[in-house]
Write a protein that holds these residues in place. Sequence first.
Motif, PDB file in Angstrom:
ATOM      1  N   GLU A 279      69.229 -45.972  21.020  1.00  0.00           N
ATOM      2  CA  GLU A 279      68.278 -46.923  20.439  1.00  0.00           C
ATOM      3  C   GLU A 279      67.522 -46.299  19.276  1.00  0.00           C
ATOM      4  O   GLU A 279      67.168 -46.986  18.303  1.00  0.00           O
ATOM      5  N   GLY A 280      67.274 -45.021  19.330  1.00  0.00           N
ATOM      6  CA  GLY A 280      66.585 -44.308  18.243  1.00  0.00           C
ATOM      7  C   GLY A 280      67.527 -43.804  17.185  1.00  0.00           C
ATOM      8  O   GLY A 280      67.150 -42.923  16.392  1.00  0.00           O
ATOM      9  N   LYS A 281      68.784 -44.338  17.173  1.00  0.00           N
ATOM     10  CA  LYS A 281      69.796 -43.976  16.179  1.00  0.00           C
ATOM     11  C   LYS A 281      70.115 -42.482  16.193  1.00  0.00           C
ATOM     12  O   LYS A 281      70.430 -41.882  15.159  1.00  0.00           O
ATOM     13  N   CYS A 282      70.010 -41.874  17.353  1.00  0.00           N
ATOM     14  CA  CYS A 282      70.363 -40.466  17.577  1.00  0.00           C
ATOM     15  C   CYS A 282      69.536 -39.515  16.716  1.00  0.00           C
ATOM     16  O   CYS A 282      69.990 -38.400  16.375  1.00  0.00           O
ATOM     17  N   ASP A 283      68.327 -39.958  16.361  1.00  0.00           N
ATOM     18  CA  ASP A 283      67.465 -39.133  15.508  1.00  0.00           C
ATOM     19  C   ASP A 283      66.185 -38.678  16.215  1.00  0.00           C
ATOM     20  O   ASP A 283      65.357 -37.992  15.606  1.00  0.00           O
ATOM     21  N   SER A 284      66.016 -39.053  17.473  1.00  0.00           N
ATOM     22  CA  SER A 284      64.814 -38.674  18.228  1.00  0.00           C
ATOM     23  C   SER A 284      65.215 -37.828  19.428  1.00  0.00           C
ATOM     24  O   SER A 284      66.203 -38.137  20.120  1.00  0.00           O
ATOM     25  N   LEU A 285      64.453 -36.784  19.663  1.00  0.00           N
ATOM     26  CA  LEU A 285      64.765 -35.901  20.782  1.00  0.00           C
ATOM     27  C   LEU A 285      64.634 -36.651  22.106  1.00  0.00           C
ATOM     28  O   LEU A 285      63.653 -37.368  22.323  1.00  0.00           O
ATOM     29  N   PRO A 286      65.629 -36.543  22.991  1.00  0.00           N
ATOM     30  CA  PRO A 286      65.528 -37.222  24.285  1.00  0.00           C
ATOM     31  C   PRO A 286      64.476 -36.559  25.169  1.00  0.00           C
ATOM     32  O   PRO A 286      64.169 -35.369  25.020  1.00  0.00           O
ATOM     33  N   VAL A 287      63.946 -37.330  26.093  1.00  0.00           N
ATOM     34  CA  VAL A 287      62.977 -36.821  27.064  1.00  0.00           C
ATOM     35  C   VAL A 287      63.634 -36.851  28.439  1.00  0.00           C
ATOM     36  O   VAL A 287      64.066 -37.909  28.905  1.00  0.00           O
ATOM     37  N   PHE A 288      63.701 -35.692  29.076  1.00  0.00           N
ATOM     38  CA  PHE A 288      64.332 -35.596  30.397  1.00  0.00           C
ATOM     39  C   PHE A 288      63.278 -35.398  31.478  1.00  0.00           C
ATOM     40  O   PHE A 288      62.229 -34.782  31.243  1.00  0.00           O
ATOM     41  N   ARG A 289      63.590 -35.914  32.652  1.00  0.00           N
ATOM     42  CA  ARG A 289      62.708 -35.729  33.813  1.00  0.00           C
ATOM     43  C   ARG A 289      63.458 -34.940  34.876  1.00  0.00           C
ATOM     44  O   ARG A 289      64.684 -35.038  35.001  1.00  0.00           O
ATOM     45  N   TYR A 290      62.692 -34.199  35.667  1.00  0.00           N
ATOM     46  CA  TYR A 290      63.288 -33.287  36.646  1.00  0.00           C
ATOM     47  C   TYR A 290      62.650 -33.469  38.021  1.00  0.00           C
ATOM     48  O   TYR A 290      61.529 -33.965  38.147  1.00  0.00           O
ATOM     49  N   ARG A 291      63.387 -33.043  39.043  1.00  0.00           N
ATOM     50  CA  ARG A 291      62.871 -33.066  40.409  1.00  0.00           C
ATOM     51  C   ARG A 291      61.763 -32.030  40.561  1.00  0.00           C
ATOM     52  O   ARG A 291      61.854 -30.937  39.995  1.00  0.00           O
ATOM     53  N   PRO A 292      60.766 -32.319  41.381  1.00  0.00           N
ATOM     54  CA  PRO A 292      59.792 -31.267  41.716  1.00  0.00           C
ATOM     55  C   PRO A 292      60.496 -30.135  42.468  1.00  0.00           C
ATOM     56  O   PRO A 292      61.466 -30.361  43.204  1.00  0.00           O
ATOM     57  N   LEU A 293      60.042 -28.913  42.261  1.00  0.00           N
ATOM     58  CA  LEU A 293      60.641 -27.764  42.935  1.00  0.00           C
ATOM     59  C   LEU A 293      60.337 -27.805  44.431  1.00  0.00           C
ATOM     60  O   LEU A 293      59.216 -28.112  44.835  1.00  0.00           O
ATOM     61  N   THR A 294      61.334 -27.464  45.216  1.00  0.00           N
ATOM     62  CA  THR A 294      61.175 -27.478  46.677  1.00  0.00           C
ATOM     63  C   THR A 294      60.690 -26.141  47.219  1.00  0.00           C
ATOM     64  O   THR A 294      60.430 -26.007  48.419  1.00  0.00           O
ATOM     65  N   VAL A 295      60.591 -25.128  46.347  1.00  0.00           N
ATOM     66  CA  VAL A 295      60.120 -23.811  46.777  1.00  0.00           C
ATOM     67  C   VAL A 295      59.088 -23.300  45.782  1.00  0.00           C
ATOM     68  O   VAL A 295      59.014 -23.772  44.638  1.00  0.00           O
ATOM     69  N   ASN A 533      76.347 -35.909  26.455  1.00  0.00           N
ATOM     70  CA  ASN A 533      76.445 -35.307  27.791  1.00  0.00           C
ATOM     71  C   ASN A 533      76.647 -33.792  27.718  1.00  0.00           C
ATOM     72  O   ASN A 533      76.084 -33.042  28.529  1.00  0.00           O
ATOM     73  N   ILE A 534      77.448 -33.337  26.776  1.00  0.00           N
ATOM     74  CA  ILE A 534      77.665 -31.894  26.611  1.00  0.00           C
ATOM     75  C   ILE A 534      76.358 -31.202  26.220  1.00  0.00           C
ATOM     76  O   ILE A 534      75.967 -30.187  26.805  1.00  0.00           O
ATOM     77  N   VAL A 535      75.688 -31.763  25.218  1.00  0.00           N
ATOM     78  CA  VAL A 535      74.459 -31.134  24.720  1.00  0.00           C
ATOM     79  C   VAL A 535      73.356 -31.198  25.775  1.00  0.00           C
ATOM     80  O   VAL A 535      72.589 -30.238  25.949  1.00  0.00           O
ATOM     81  N   ALA A 536      73.279 -32.303  26.507  1.00  0.00           N
ATOM     82  CA  ALA A 536      72.251 -32.433  27.538  1.00  0.00           C
ATOM     83  C   ALA A 536      72.421 -31.379  28.629  1.00  0.00           C
ATOM     84  O   ALA A 536      71.438 -30.827  29.138  1.00  0.00           O
TER      85      ALA A 536
END
Length: 583
Positions: A279-295, A533-536
């Motif tokens: 949607e951002g025409k591949c010009d905006s850095l993606p924002v990723f979310r992660y699981r909280p650490l279990t340890v 997918n490769i870069v992510a």
Amino acid sequence: MTDPNPGNKSREPWIAPEFGDSGAFRRTLDSGVRLHMDRPLPFLVLNRHPEGGFSLAHRIAAISASNVIWREGETSDADAVATLRGVLHQRDEASGHFLLISLYDLPADATLDDESPRLEQFRFTLSASADEPAQAAARCLTAALVQICVEQREPEIDHVDHAFEEPGMEQLLEGRDGLSRLSLGLPQIYRVPGEERIYPQIFHALETTVFDALLKALSAFMGASTHDAPPHHRVLGRSSFIEAALTVDQALSRISRSFDFLLSVSPINTGQAFERFVEGKCDSLPVFRYRPLTVSPEMSKRALYALDIRAVEDPVLETLFREKQLEIDQQLLMLQSRNTPAFRYASQLQYGSVEAELLDRAHQILEQVPASQGTMGDCRIDCHAVKAAAETLVARYRREVPDFDAEIVLRDDIAAGLMVSGTKLMISTSTRMSRARLDPLLQHEVSVHLLTCINGNRQGLGIFGAGLAAYEGIQEGLGVFAEYAVDGLTPARLRLLAARVLIVDAMLHDADFIECHRLLHVDHGFSAKGAFNIVARIFRSGGLSKDAIYLRGLKQVFDFVAEGNDLDPFWYGKIAEHHVPVV
């Protein structure tokens, strides 16, 4: 059996070792004399040592598979002779050549202190009886010792005519046929001059290398005597684990399995992030979310370094455990620095950078292998079809081994594709693939990753299932090799592996996500989603250099096979190539 020398008045009776179901025989006398025999072996390592302090000779004797060690003193000397009398009497009845090896510490240079410009002499003193088996052992030991290099220093070997003798030994050995003698004086270059301290890294290096040299000498002795030489000199080390080794192994396995490293560093919103990226025409850095650490990485590190690895009394096991300890530490460091600039540098500690040869190979593949491979029209399948096929393959293994304990689950929170964690195969619900890719992918994930984990869990040490240190390179290489074996290493798959190498190198040289995406999409003809997918994968958590190991590992496997080596040891568990001699 009666005492062959009833005139001996030792406070303790003489000992004739009896090997039960466990195979090992151990006994400690009141005077401190300790006999350990892992199993019936044609040698015995002796060490008579002073009270207290660090002693390399004592340490190497104590970790040997067959030994008698005791403190200096009239009572303990008498008990040691009585103990040896029992062992040798049993050996006399069995016949065959037998080797006694005396280990002792050479005197330290008393003129040195911590300000001295000189160092302790790096010199061994070696003596052997005149018989050929002892001489063969001495020649082999000399050749092995001169190969040792510690702190850029190489040793000298002094050969002397008369073996080091413990009190009472001469009378005990007089008139015994087929008995060889070897004595080795060890330098104390590990001591801090003028202090009751040691240099621990030097001590450990000497312990490991001298012990290995001794095993080679024992193998040479057996080959030159009435015994068959073992297939490998390390077979003459301990075959049974003492309780301390099992305790350390269980603790390392528990800490390693207390967190899932790849899940912890992988985003849970890759699909949504790609949609916004487009949607951002591949010009905006993606924002990723992660699981909280279990340890808590800090608390896990505290438990990790509370382990007394030296207590395992086996330098080979100690090396394996220390390697694994460091690897877990580096994984915890990455979790501590997740989503920060430091993560990338922590990743390099674990997986390294991209060497020039590997980068050149990746460029060649991308330049010479066409981007379009004519797979259009091939049937596409979803996650449910993948799960059904995986269950069929696992069922085949279960028919061979009923306790092939693998779990197959669908997950919404991982990127498209498959992921193995321990004995669990996770399939992303967003997975869509060509049916032609199904079997190669299952051979990679099930027939390599799951299989080696399950096989490793069946060994005597849990770390074979959790994975010995640095196993991932050859493991991923075996996975890709399995794809090749079923004719599934397609040009498109090979290009993907090369692209991963290219992007890892670019990331490590400060290229950002958008630059890397353009490099694949615009310059090398990858689809927008494929490039994303490769870069992510490589930019996850701040920059993970792991993905370069696939192409590197494949070459490693090809080279290993081309040299005429057998891949069988790699199926015993998750091991690296340098672990094959140990296995």
